[in-house]
Motif scaffolding. Structure first.
Motif, PDB file in Angstrom:
ATOM      1  N   PHE A 323       0.803  -1.225   0.000  1.00  0.00           N
ATOM      2  CA  PHE A 323       0.000   0.000   0.000  1.00  0.00           C
ATOM      3  C   PHE A 323       0.836   1.276   0.000  1.00  0.00           C
ATOM      4  O   PHE A 323       0.327   2.350  -0.321  1.00  0.00           O
ATOM      5  CB  PHE A 323      -0.929   0.004   1.221  1.00  0.00           C
ATOM      6  CG  PHE A 323      -1.979  -1.078   1.157  1.00  0.00           C
ATOM      7  CD1 PHE A 323      -3.203  -0.838   0.548  1.00  0.00           C
ATOM      8  CD2 PHE A 323      -1.725  -2.343   1.663  1.00  0.00           C
ATOM      9  CE1 PHE A 323      -4.164  -1.843   0.465  1.00  0.00           C
ATOM     10  CE2 PHE A 323      -2.679  -3.349   1.592  1.00  0.00           C
ATOM     11  CZ  PHE A 323      -3.902  -3.095   0.988  1.00  0.00           C
ATOM     12  N   TYR A 324       2.107   1.170   0.385  1.00  0.00           N
ATOM     13  CA  TYR A 324       2.987   2.347   0.398  1.00  0.00           C
ATOM     14  C   TYR A 324       4.189   2.049  -0.492  1.00  0.00           C
ATOM     15  O   TYR A 324       5.020   1.208  -0.164  1.00  0.00           O
ATOM     16  CB  TYR A 324       3.446   2.667   1.822  1.00  0.00           C
ATOM     17  CG  TYR A 324       2.313   3.020   2.767  1.00  0.00           C
ATOM     18  CD1 TYR A 324       1.751   4.302   2.763  1.00  0.00           C
ATOM     19  CD2 TYR A 324       1.801   2.077   3.650  1.00  0.00           C
ATOM     20  CE1 TYR A 324       0.709   4.622   3.622  1.00  0.00           C
ATOM     21  CE2 TYR A 324       0.766   2.386   4.512  1.00  0.00           C
ATOM     22  CZ  TYR A 324       0.219   3.668   4.494  1.00  0.00           C
ATOM     23  OH  TYR A 324      -0.819   3.980   5.344  1.00  0.00           O
ATOM     24  N   GLN A 325       4.274   2.739  -1.602  1.00  0.00           N
ATOM     25  CA  GLN A 325       5.282   2.431  -2.614  1.00  0.00           C
ATOM     26  C   GLN A 325       6.706   2.564  -2.080  1.00  0.00           C
ATOM     27  O   GLN A 325       7.602   1.835  -2.487  1.00  0.00           O
ATOM     28  CB  GLN A 325       5.088   3.349  -3.822  1.00  0.00           C
ATOM     29  CG  GLN A 325       5.990   3.008  -4.994  1.00  0.00           C
ATOM     30  CD  GLN A 325       5.677   3.868  -6.215  1.00  0.00           C
ATOM     31  OE1 GLN A 325       4.798   4.733  -6.168  1.00  0.00           O
ATOM     32  NE2 GLN A 325       6.388   3.649  -7.296  1.00  0.00           N
ATOM     33  N   SER A 326       6.908   3.498  -1.161  1.00  0.00           N
ATOM     34  CA  SER A 326       8.267   3.729  -0.666  1.00  0.00           C
ATOM     35  C   SER A 326       8.741   2.664   0.321  1.00  0.00           C
ATOM     36  O   SER A 326       9.932   2.562   0.603  1.00  0.00           O
ATOM     37  CB  SER A 326       8.355   5.104   0.004  1.00  0.00           C
ATOM     38  OG  SER A 326       7.486   5.168   1.126  1.00  0.00           O
ATOM     39  N   VAL A 327       7.806   1.876   0.873  1.00  0.00           N
ATOM     40  CA  VAL A 327       8.184   0.835   1.839  1.00  0.00           C
ATOM     41  C   VAL A 327       8.507  -0.447   1.078  1.00  0.00           C
ATOM     42  O   VAL A 327       7.627  -1.025   0.442  1.00  0.00           O
ATOM     43  CB  VAL A 327       7.058   0.577   2.859  1.00  0.00           C
ATOM     44  CG1 VAL A 327       7.469  -0.534   3.839  1.00  0.00           C
ATOM     45  CG2 VAL A 327       6.719   1.853   3.630  1.00  0.00           C
ATOM     46  N   PRO A 328       9.752  -0.917   1.128  1.00  0.00           N
ATOM     47  CA  PRO A 328      10.107  -2.125   0.368  1.00  0.00           C
ATOM     48  C   PRO A 328       9.590  -3.383   1.062  1.00  0.00           C
ATOM     49  O   PRO A 328       9.477  -3.435   2.289  1.00  0.00           O
ATOM     50  CB  PRO A 328      11.636  -2.102   0.357  1.00  0.00           C
ATOM     51  CG  PRO A 328      12.006  -1.366   1.612  1.00  0.00           C
ATOM     52  CD  PRO A 328      10.921  -0.347   1.830  1.00  0.00           C
ATOM     53  N   SER A 329       9.303  -4.403   0.275  1.00  0.00           N
ATOM     54  CA  SER A 329       8.949  -5.701   0.835  1.00  0.00           C
ATOM     55  C   SER A 329      10.203  -6.341   1.427  1.00  0.00           C
ATOM     56  O   SER A 329      11.318  -6.068   0.988  1.00  0.00           O
ATOM     57  CB  SER A 329       8.367  -6.593  -0.258  1.00  0.00           C
ATOM     58  OG  SER A 329       8.014  -7.847   0.263  1.00  0.00           O
ATOM     59  N   VAL A 330      10.021  -7.162   2.451  1.00  0.00           N
ATOM     60  CA  VAL A 330      11.173  -7.804   3.083  1.00  0.00           C
ATOM     61  C   VAL A 330      10.964  -9.308   3.140  1.00  0.00           C
ATOM     62  O   VAL A 330       9.835  -9.798   3.179  1.00  0.00           O
ATOM     63  CB  VAL A 330      11.414  -7.267   4.516  1.00  0.00           C
ATOM     64  CG1 VAL A 330      11.744  -5.797   4.498  1.00  0.00           C
ATOM     65  CG2 VAL A 330      10.212  -7.525   5.418  1.00  0.00           C
ATOM     66  N   ALA A 331      12.056 -10.040   3.140  1.00  0.00           N
ATOM     67  CA  ALA A 331      11.998 -11.494   3.312  1.00  0.00           C
ATOM     68  C   ALA A 331      11.655 -11.812   4.759  1.00  0.00           C
ATOM     69  O   ALA A 331      12.173 -11.188   5.681  1.00  0.00           O
ATOM     70  CB  ALA A 331      13.341 -12.118   2.947  1.00  0.00           C
ATOM     71  N   ILE A 332      10.772 -12.789   4.944  1.00  0.00           N
ATOM     72  CA  ILE A 332      10.353 -13.167   6.294  1.00  0.00           C
ATOM     73  C   ILE A 332      11.300 -14.254   6.788  1.00  0.00           C
ATOM     74  O   ILE A 332      11.049 -15.449   6.628  1.00  0.00           O
ATOM     75  CB  ILE A 332       8.885 -13.625   6.301  1.00  0.00           C
ATOM     76  CG1 ILE A 332       8.003 -12.513   5.719  1.00  0.00           C
ATOM     77  CG2 ILE A 332       8.433 -13.978   7.714  1.00  0.00           C
ATOM     78  CD1 ILE A 332       6.563 -12.919   5.505  1.00  0.00           C
ATOM     79  N   THR A 333      12.391 -13.822   7.397  1.00  0.00           N
ATOM     80  CA  THR A 333      13.451 -14.733   7.839  1.00  0.00           C
ATOM     81  C   THR A 333      13.512 -14.890   9.344  1.00  0.00           C
ATOM     82  O   THR A 333      14.166 -15.808   9.842  1.00  0.00           O
ATOM     83  CB  THR A 333      14.815 -14.211   7.367  1.00  0.00           C
ATOM     84  OG1 THR A 333      15.070 -12.947   8.002  1.00  0.00           O
ATOM     85  CG2 THR A 333      14.848 -14.047   5.858  1.00  0.00           C
ATOM     86  N   GLY A 334      12.888 -13.971  10.079  1.00  0.00           N
ATOM     87  CA  GLY A 334      13.028 -13.982  11.526  1.00  0.00           C
ATOM     88  C   GLY A 334      14.324 -13.359  11.998  1.00  0.00           C
ATOM     89  O   GLY A 334      14.644 -13.390  13.184  1.00  0.00           O
ATOM     90  N   ILE A 335      15.083 -12.773  11.071  1.00  0.00           N
ATOM     91  CA  ILE A 335      16.347 -12.118  11.397  1.00  0.00           C
ATOM     92  C   ILE A 335      16.245 -10.646  10.981  1.00  0.00           C
ATOM     93  O   ILE A 335      16.003 -10.340   9.813  1.00  0.00           O
ATOM     94  CB  ILE A 335      17.526 -12.785  10.681  1.00  0.00           C
ATOM     95  CG1 ILE A 335      17.637 -14.259  11.100  1.00  0.00           C
ATOM     96  CG2 ILE A 335      18.825 -12.052  10.955  1.00  0.00           C
ATOM     97  CD1 ILE A 335      18.593 -15.063  10.255  1.00  0.00           C
ATOM     98  N   PHE A 336      16.431  -9.737  11.931  1.00  0.00           N
ATOM     99  CA  PHE A 336      16.331  -8.306  11.649  1.00  0.00           C
ATOM    100  C   PHE A 336      17.620  -7.882  10.939  1.00  0.00           C
ATOM    101  O   PHE A 336      18.630  -7.574  11.560  1.00  0.00           O
ATOM    102  CB  PHE A 336      16.149  -7.530  12.955  1.00  0.00           C
ATOM    103  CG  PHE A 336      15.659  -6.110  12.788  1.00  0.00           C
ATOM    104  CD1 PHE A 336      16.286  -5.224  11.923  1.00  0.00           C
ATOM    105  CD2 PHE A 336      14.565  -5.662  13.499  1.00  0.00           C
ATOM    106  CE1 PHE A 336      15.842  -3.918  11.779  1.00  0.00           C
ATOM    107  CE2 PHE A 336      14.109  -4.363  13.377  1.00  0.00           C
ATOM    108  CZ  PHE A 336      14.748  -3.481  12.515  1.00  0.00           C
ATOM    109  N   ASP A 337      17.553  -7.861   9.609  1.00  0.00           N
ATOM    110  CA  ASP A 337      18.732  -7.556   8.808  1.00  0.00           C
ATOM    111  C   ASP A 337      18.637  -6.132   8.266  1.00  0.00           C
ATOM    112  O   ASP A 337      17.734  -5.360   8.622  1.00  0.00           O
ATOM    113  CB  ASP A 337      18.874  -8.572   7.671  1.00  0.00           C
ATOM    114  CG  ASP A 337      17.598  -8.683   6.841  1.00  0.00           C
ATOM    115  OD1 ASP A 337      16.680  -7.849   7.006  1.00  0.00           O
ATOM    116  OD2 ASP A 337      17.514  -9.616   6.017  1.00  0.00           O
TER     117      ASP A 337
END
Length: 479
Positions: A323-337
């Motif tokens: 919904f917000y173009q500037s917010v990138p999608s992230v991999a759901i890894t459980g690790i805050f990278d």
């Protein structure tokens, strides 16, 4: 509506396996004990920081005017010899109470109290935790060396390395010339324990992470013994102006380049000074640095976090990315990278919050409310939830605050209720009320769990299993 269906099914490859730490690895000691004579001679044993030992030996063995590539090759050899003796407990296993001697007949030169050359000091700061191994082996190579003029050996000739450097040989070229092509250089090995090593890149203003929080707490402890160093406030893991000013003063006092950036030399000098002042301290009420980190970060997530709940954060950020173009999608890894930190920053910018990259209480509250606003407009069939780990703490009625874990549990229960009418449909609000408790109890009764109305780990896992089976027709791989 494609919402999370497209995200989940087009990005399953993003759920990755993170390689573990090898079963065998070498940790650089913080200190090393030197015997100031031949092994069997009665003499003083002196314990010094490992990095200072390497600087002393290099200043005793080498000339500061040599080409830098020659100095680097020789320092790699010096480090490797010291580590080989230390790791194999060459002397201690024979009953001695030291790690290495200062006899050049057995080890390498060390002169108590000698000065350190500036060029050598700089290079050692950069490479003191890099060492040579023979390919396929773990233990640092015993990289024998000698001057190559007055004495010869089956190893590196120090003056010969100067000639090679002047011909354009790199440090690794020089080492391979003397020790063979089947050697490698291990770089940035951990110092004093796993997880405490320099992260590989400088820490600088604008960064945020658990590593930065640890440096902040270490600097504040050092400042108790060195009042000229200002205390950092706030200590929250964000590298702001206060942290930069403190780092500059620390660098000035301890004769490091005053940059305001925590480079490798500054990182390990903080470690060294913190260890020294902590051992001198009688302030038992201070608490360990780990206890402080836990207390400060209990309501926030920072880069480097692997606690339960990070994958919930990543999932909600990926919802925002639709919904917000500037917010990138992230991999759901459980690790805050770093990818997650960037997504947090962009979400904070959208919401008008300070762009720290720390998922603090204000950020999490706005993230939950934004997700609620999205989910409330969608029927359960249009929301797709991947496997998410149990967040760590049980959920029960009456907590009175919005929670991402409760919101996800409500979404799963609502979808399950479409196929199991005995589980009542509930409105997703992120708050554990009576309606949610009734649905949880009905679910627990249906699937043979103790009907407590509390979402504990067993209930969460069974809820996830049933949801995955109904939603996707098969169980999905876990993180």
């Amino acid at each position: 509506m494609f919402l999370l269906n497209n995200y989940y099914h087009n990005n399953t490859d993003l759920i990755i396996n993170i390689p573990g730490i090898p079963a065998e690895f070498v940790t650089i000691p913080e200190y090393i004990t030197v015997h100031l004579d031949r092994p069997d001679e009665v003499a003083e044993n002196i314990t010094v920081p490992f990095i200072d030992y390497i600087k002393n030996v290099a200043s005793s063995e080498l000339y500061p005017t040599w080409p830098e590539n020659a100095l680097r090759a020789n320092i790699h050899a010096i480090v490797s010899v010291a580590l080989n003796r230390y790791i194999l407990e060459w002397y201690r296993s024979r009953g001695y109470e030291f790690d290495i001697t200062n006899s050049t007949q057995f080890d390498q030169a060390f002169v108590k109290g000698r000065g350190i050359y500036e060029s050598i000091d700089r290079i050692v700061n950069e490479i003191f935790n890099d060492y040579v191994i023979r390919d396929g082996q773990v233990i640092p190579l015993f990289t024998t060396f000698c001057d190559g003029r007055l004495t010869s050996c089956n190893g590196l000739f120090q003056w010969g390395s100067v000639d090679l450097a002047e011909q354009g040989y790199t440090p690794m070229d020089i080492l391979k010339y003397y020790f063979g092509d089947d050697i490698s250089l291990v770089e940035n090995a951990p110092v004093g324990g796993v997880g405490l090593a320099y992260p590989g890149e400088p820490l600088m203003p604008g960064d945020s992470s658990i590593i930065i929080l640890r440096q902040q707490l270490g600097l504040n402890r050092i400042a108790m013994n060195f009042p000229a160093i200002p205390q950092i406030a706030p200590t929250n893991g964000y590298y702001g102006e206060s942290t930069e000013n403190t780092v500059r003063e620390f660098q000035r006092i301890f004769n490091l380049p005053v940059t305001g950036i925590i480079d490798k030399a500054t990182f390990y000098k903080i470690r060294q000074i913190y260890a020294a002042v902590s051992k001198l301290s009688e302030l038992v009420v201070e608490g360990s640095i780990y206890e402080q980190i836990i207390e400060i970060s209990k309501d926030a997530f920072l880069k480097g976090d692997i606690r339960p709940g990070v994958d919930l954060l990543q999932y909600l950020l990926s919802v925002m990315s639709v919904f917000y173009q500037s917010v990138p999608s992230v991999a759901i890894t459980g690790i805050f990278d770093e990818q997650t930190r960037v997504a947090v920053i962009e979400f904070q910018k959208v919401m008008g919050l300070p762009a720290t990259g720390i998922a603090d209480k204000d950020t999490l509250n706005l993230l939950i409310r934004a997700a609620l606003g999205i989910f409330s407009t969608l029927p359960p069939k249009e929301v797709y939830i991947p496997y998410l780990r149990f967040p760590g703490l049980p959920y029960r009625k009456g907590e009175g605050r919005e929670s991402p874990g409760i919101l996800i549990a409500q979404e799963m229960l609502s979808y399950i209720s479409l196929a199991i009418p005995s589980i009542s449909y509930i409105s997703e609000d992120g708050i554990f009320g009576e309606e949610t408790e009734r649905a949880v109890i009905a679910f627990q009764q249906m699937f043979g769990l103790e009907a407590t109305g509390v979402i504990d780990e067993a209930t969460w896992n069974e809820l996830s299993r049933v949801y995955m089976q109904q939603r996707y027709g098969e169980l999905q791989p876990t993180l």
